[in-house]
Scaffold this motif. Structure first.
Motif, PDB file in Angstrom:
ATOM      1  N   HIS A  99       0.832  -1.206   0.000  1.00  0.00           N
ATOM      2  CA  HIS A  99       0.000   0.000   0.000  1.00  0.00           C
ATOM      3  C   HIS A  99       0.868   1.258   0.000  1.00  0.00           C
ATOM      4  CE1 HIS A  99      -4.026  -1.613   0.166  1.00  0.00           C
ATOM      5  NE2 HIS A  99      -3.674  -2.475   1.124  1.00  0.00           N
ATOM      6  N   THR A 100       1.985   1.216   0.727  1.00  0.00           N
ATOM      7  CA  THR A 100       2.887   2.370   0.754  1.00  0.00           C
ATOM      8  C   THR A 100       3.468   2.641  -0.624  1.00  0.00           C
ATOM      9  OG1 THR A 100       3.466   1.962   3.060  1.00  0.00           O
ATOM     10  CG2 THR A 100       5.003   3.296   1.769  1.00  0.00           C
ATOM     11  N   MET A 101       3.855   1.559  -1.316  1.00  0.00           N
ATOM     12  CA  MET A 101       4.444   1.710  -2.642  1.00  0.00           C
ATOM     13  C   MET A 101       3.442   2.272  -3.637  1.00  0.00           C
ATOM     14  SD  MET A 101       6.644  -1.829  -2.837  1.00  0.00           S
ATOM     15  CE  MET A 101       7.036  -1.609  -4.566  1.00  0.00           C
ATOM     16  N   ARG A 102       2.169   1.926  -3.470  1.00  0.00           N
ATOM     17  CA  ARG A 102       1.154   2.378  -4.414  1.00  0.00           C
ATOM     18  C   ARG A 102       0.519   3.702  -4.015  1.00  0.00           C
ATOM     19  NH1 ARG A 102      -0.338  -0.896  -8.302  1.00  0.00           N
ATOM     20  NH2 ARG A 102      -2.304   0.224  -8.540  1.00  0.00           N
ATOM     21  N   ASP A 103       0.784   4.154  -2.814  1.00  0.00           N
ATOM     22  CA  ASP A 103       0.164   5.379  -2.315  1.00  0.00           C
ATOM     23  C   ASP A 103       1.001   6.578  -2.748  1.00  0.00           C
ATOM     24  OD1 ASP A 103      -1.093   7.406  -1.035  1.00  0.00           O
ATOM     25  OD2 ASP A 103      -0.896   6.586   0.989  1.00  0.00           O
ATOM     26  N   GLU A 104       0.438   7.403  -3.647  1.00  0.00           N
ATOM     27  CA  GLU A 104       1.165   8.568  -4.143  1.00  0.00           C
ATOM     28  C   GLU A 104       1.511   9.526  -3.016  1.00  0.00           C
ATOM     29  OE1 GLU A 104       0.590  12.156  -7.439  1.00  0.00           O
ATOM     30  OE2 GLU A 104      -0.913  10.584  -7.226  1.00  0.00           O
ATOM     31  N   GLY A 105       0.665   9.544  -1.973  1.00  0.00           N
ATOM     32  CA  GLY A 105       0.921  10.439  -0.858  1.00  0.00           C
ATOM     33  C   GLY A 105       2.102  10.017  -0.011  1.00  0.00           C
ATOM     34  N   GLN A 106       2.470   8.735  -0.064  1.00  0.00           N
ATOM     35  CA  GLN A 106       3.584   8.237   0.738  1.00  0.00           C
ATOM     36  C   GLN A 106       4.930   8.558   0.085  1.00  0.00           C
ATOM     37  OE1 GLN A 106       3.578   6.809   3.677  1.00  0.00           O
ATOM     38  NE2 GLN A 106       1.359   6.699   3.966  1.00  0.00           N
ATOM     39  N   LEU A 107       5.081   8.242  -1.207  1.00  0.00           N
ATOM     40  CA  LEU A 107       6.337   8.502  -1.923  1.00  0.00           C
ATOM     41  C   LEU A 107       6.024   9.133  -3.282  1.00  0.00           C
ATOM     42  CD1 LEU A 107       8.371   5.260  -1.162  1.00  0.00           C
ATOM     43  CD2 LEU A 107       8.994   7.579  -0.478  1.00  0.00           C
ATOM     44  N   PRO A 108       5.491  10.342  -3.285  1.00  0.00           N
ATOM     45  CA  PRO A 108       5.142  10.965  -4.567  1.00  0.00           C
ATOM     46  C   PRO A 108       6.390  11.395  -5.337  1.00  0.00           C
ATOM     47  CG  PRO A 108       4.889  12.542  -2.799  1.00  0.00           C
ATOM     48  CD  PRO A 108       5.235  11.224  -2.142  1.00  0.00           C
ATOM     49  N   TRP A 110      16.214   7.921  -7.127  1.00  0.00           N
ATOM     50  CA  TRP A 110      15.820   7.875  -5.715  1.00  0.00           C
ATOM     51  C   TRP A 110      16.173   9.187  -5.014  1.00  0.00           C
ATOM     52  CZ3 TRP A 110      12.900   4.744  -2.903  1.00  0.00           C
ATOM     53  CH2 TRP A 110      12.978   4.830  -1.508  1.00  0.00           C
ATOM     54  N   PRO A 111      15.297   9.711  -4.141  1.00  0.00           N
ATOM     55  CA  PRO A 111      14.089   9.004  -3.699  1.00  0.00           C
ATOM     56  C   PRO A 111      12.804   9.422  -4.418  1.00  0.00           C
ATOM     57  CG  PRO A 111      14.588  10.765  -2.176  1.00  0.00           C
ATOM     58  CD  PRO A 111      15.649  10.823  -3.235  1.00  0.00           C
ATOM     59  N   ARG A 112      12.748  10.631  -4.995  1.00  0.00           N
ATOM     60  CA  ARG A 112      11.453  11.095  -5.512  1.00  0.00           C
ATOM     61  C   ARG A 112      11.614  11.932  -6.777  1.00  0.00           C
ATOM     62  NH1 ARG A 112       8.284  12.817   0.105  1.00  0.00           N
ATOM     63  NH2 ARG A 112       8.651  10.847   1.199  1.00  0.00           N
ATOM     64  N   LYS A 113      12.549  11.547  -7.629  1.00  0.00           N
ATOM     65  CA  LYS A 113      12.839  12.360  -8.812  1.00  0.00           C
ATOM     66  C   LYS A 113      12.627  11.550 -10.088  1.00  0.00           C
ATOM     67  CE  LYS A 113      16.564  14.969  -8.902  1.00  0.00           C
ATOM     68  NZ  LYS A 113      17.998  15.389  -9.057  1.00  0.00           N
ATOM     69  N   LEU A 114      12.183  12.248 -11.132  1.00  0.00           N
ATOM     70  CA  LEU A 114      12.075  11.683 -12.468  1.00  0.00           C
ATOM     71  C   LEU A 114      13.040  12.459 -13.364  1.00  0.00           C
ATOM     72  CD1 LEU A 114      10.199   9.384 -13.404  1.00  0.00           C
ATOM     73  CD2 LEU A 114       8.710  11.111 -14.419  1.00  0.00           C
ATOM     74  N   GLN A 115      13.955  11.749 -14.004  1.00  0.00           N
ATOM     75  CA  GLN A 115      14.938  12.378 -14.884  1.00  0.00           C
ATOM     76  C   GLN A 115      14.554  12.124 -16.336  1.00  0.00           C
ATOM     77  OE1 GLN A 115      18.549  10.491 -13.457  1.00  0.00           O
ATOM     78  NE2 GLN A 115      19.087  12.305 -12.249  1.00  0.00           N
ATOM     79  N   ILE A 116      14.501  13.203 -17.114  1.00  0.00           N
ATOM     80  CA  ILE A 116      14.087  13.122 -18.516  1.00  0.00           C
ATOM     81  C   ILE A 116      15.169  13.748 -19.385  1.00  0.00           C
ATOM     82  CG2 ILE A 116      12.389  13.911 -20.213  1.00  0.00           C
ATOM     83  CD1 ILE A 116      10.317  13.924 -17.946  1.00  0.00           C
ATOM     84  N   GLY A 143       1.672   9.239 -10.262  1.00  0.00           N
ATOM     85  CA  GLY A 143       1.653   8.150  -9.294  1.00  0.00           C
ATOM     86  C   GLY A 143       2.819   8.268  -8.331  1.00  0.00           C
ATOM     87  N   SER A 144       3.048   7.203  -7.582  1.00  0.00           N
ATOM     88  CA  SER A 144       4.151   7.208  -6.627  1.00  0.00           C
ATOM     89  C   SER A 144       5.460   6.907  -7.344  1.00  0.00           C
ATOM     90  CB  SER A 144       3.909   6.167  -5.533  1.00  0.00           C
ATOM     91  OG  SER A 144       4.145   4.859  -6.036  1.00  0.00           O
ATOM     92  N   PHE A 145       6.553   7.047  -6.623  1.00  0.00           N
ATOM     93  CA  PHE A 145       7.866   6.763  -7.192  1.00  0.00           C
ATOM     94  C   PHE A 145       7.928   5.337  -7.724  1.00  0.00           C
ATOM     95  CE2 PHE A 145      12.172   5.103  -6.765  1.00  0.00           C
ATOM     96  CZ  PHE A 145      12.911   6.044  -7.474  1.00  0.00           C
ATOM     97  N   PHE A 146       7.259   4.408  -7.037  1.00  0.00           N
ATOM     98  CA  PHE A 146       7.335   3.001  -7.415  1.00  0.00           C
ATOM     99  C   PHE A 146       6.385   2.648  -8.557  1.00  0.00           C
ATOM    100  CE2 PHE A 146       8.774   3.055  -2.986  1.00  0.00           C
ATOM    101  CZ  PHE A 146       9.997   2.415  -3.116  1.00  0.00           C
ATOM    102  N   THR A 147       5.278   3.368  -8.681  1.00  0.00           N
ATOM    103  CA  THR A 147       4.265   2.967  -9.657  1.00  0.00           C
ATOM    104  C   THR A 147       4.298   3.775 -10.945  1.00  0.00           C
ATOM    105  OG1 THR A 147       2.607   4.459  -8.705  1.00  0.00           O
ATOM    106  CG2 THR A 147       2.723   2.205  -7.821  1.00  0.00           C
ATOM    107  N   VAL A 148       5.047   4.879 -11.000  1.00  0.00           N
ATOM    108  CA  VAL A 148       5.076   5.678 -12.224  1.00  0.00           C
ATOM    109  C   VAL A 148       5.609   4.817 -13.372  1.00  0.00           C
ATOM    110  CG1 VAL A 148       7.366   6.619 -11.654  1.00  0.00           C
ATOM    111  CG2 VAL A 148       5.913   7.790 -13.306  1.00  0.00           C
ATOM    112  N   ASP A 149       4.911   4.846 -14.493  1.00  0.00           N
ATOM    113  CA  ASP A 149       5.259   4.036 -15.665  1.00  0.00           C
ATOM    114  C   ASP A 149       6.163   4.869 -16.581  1.00  0.00           C
ATOM    115  OD1 ASP A 149       5.411   2.532 -17.975  1.00  0.00           O
ATOM    116  OD2 ASP A 149       3.299   1.949 -17.956  1.00  0.00           O
TER     117      ASP A 149
END
Length: 240
Positions: A29-38, A95-101, A66-72
């Protein structure tokens, strides 16, 4: 005693497994919860002068990441590469909450059928040309034959421009017949065969026409030897 020991051991094992299960459910649930690791930061690198930051932002906010773990990351990549000027997009999690493009834009080398552009790989892409693209050569042909059109143009342009005849446009018909237009407006009809040899014949022979009073409009080089000349019609001059 053995019976009691067995049941105590079994009960302890069951409690341990239940703890693991509860912990696993909580972690899931933590991995899928955007509020936990957005995803809190998006870093965009790469030159993209034709793609405004607002267009990139709009793509990224079409729907929640989504969360860090669920973002596609593959789905985000596909959305970015759907932008008209984007040739390639690379998307990674950091890690922990960044998307690099990292973005690579299209590199246009020609205008295509007055409606699109060609990149260096001979691929057609449809994007709004800017001022810099207005000076690109114009190529015309079938979309499924775009690479052959570009390759043929390059060979012909190299031969012509090396002799002082810059090329402005080229047509490759569905029957693989070539027609060229120089930057001064003169057209060369080459046909389907021996195109380089026919261009060389033009280069060797055209200087002899420069002494003519009339200006040639086109040269038809679809002959084994020589060529036919179409002359520009003289404009009627009105007497004041």
């Amino acid at each position: 005693m053995r019976s009691w020991g067995f049941w105590l051991g079994l009960g302890f094992f069951a409690l341990v497994m239940a703890g693991f299960a509860a912990g696993g459910v909580s972690l899931w649930h933590t991995m899928r919860d955007e509020g936990q690791l957005p995803v809190e930061q998006v870093e965009v690198k790469g030159e993209h002068p034709h793609t405004p930051a607002g267009d990139i932002r709009a793509v990224l906010t079409q729907k929640p990441l989504g969360s860090f773990f669920t973002v596609d990351v593959n789905e985000v990549q596909q959305r970015l590469e759907a932008l008209p000027w984007i040739y390639q997009a690379s998307v990674r999690k950091a890690w922990p909450r960044k998307l690099q493009i990292f973005l690579v834009e299209q590199q246009p080398v020609a205008r295509w059928n007055d409606q699109a552009l060609l990149n260096a790989q001979g691929q057609v892409f449809r994007a709004e040309p800017g001022p810099a693209e207005q000076s690109l050569p114009r190529l015309y042909g079938q979309d499924d034959n775009a690479k052959d059109t570009l390759d043929g143009y390059r060979g012909l342009a190299t031969l012509l421009e090396g002799s002082g005849y810059p090329l402005a446009a080229a047509w490759l018909s569905a029957r693989n017949s070539w027609e060229l237009e120089l930057k001064d407006g003169l057209k060369l009809v080459l046909g389907r065969e021996d195109t380089l040899r026919r261009v060389q014949r033009f280069i060797d022979s055209f200087p002899y026409l420069k002494g003519e009073a009339r200006q040639p409009a086109y040269l038809d080089l679809r002959y084994d030897t020589g060529f036919a000349v179409g002359w520009q019609e003289e404009e009627n001059k009105e007497t004041p």
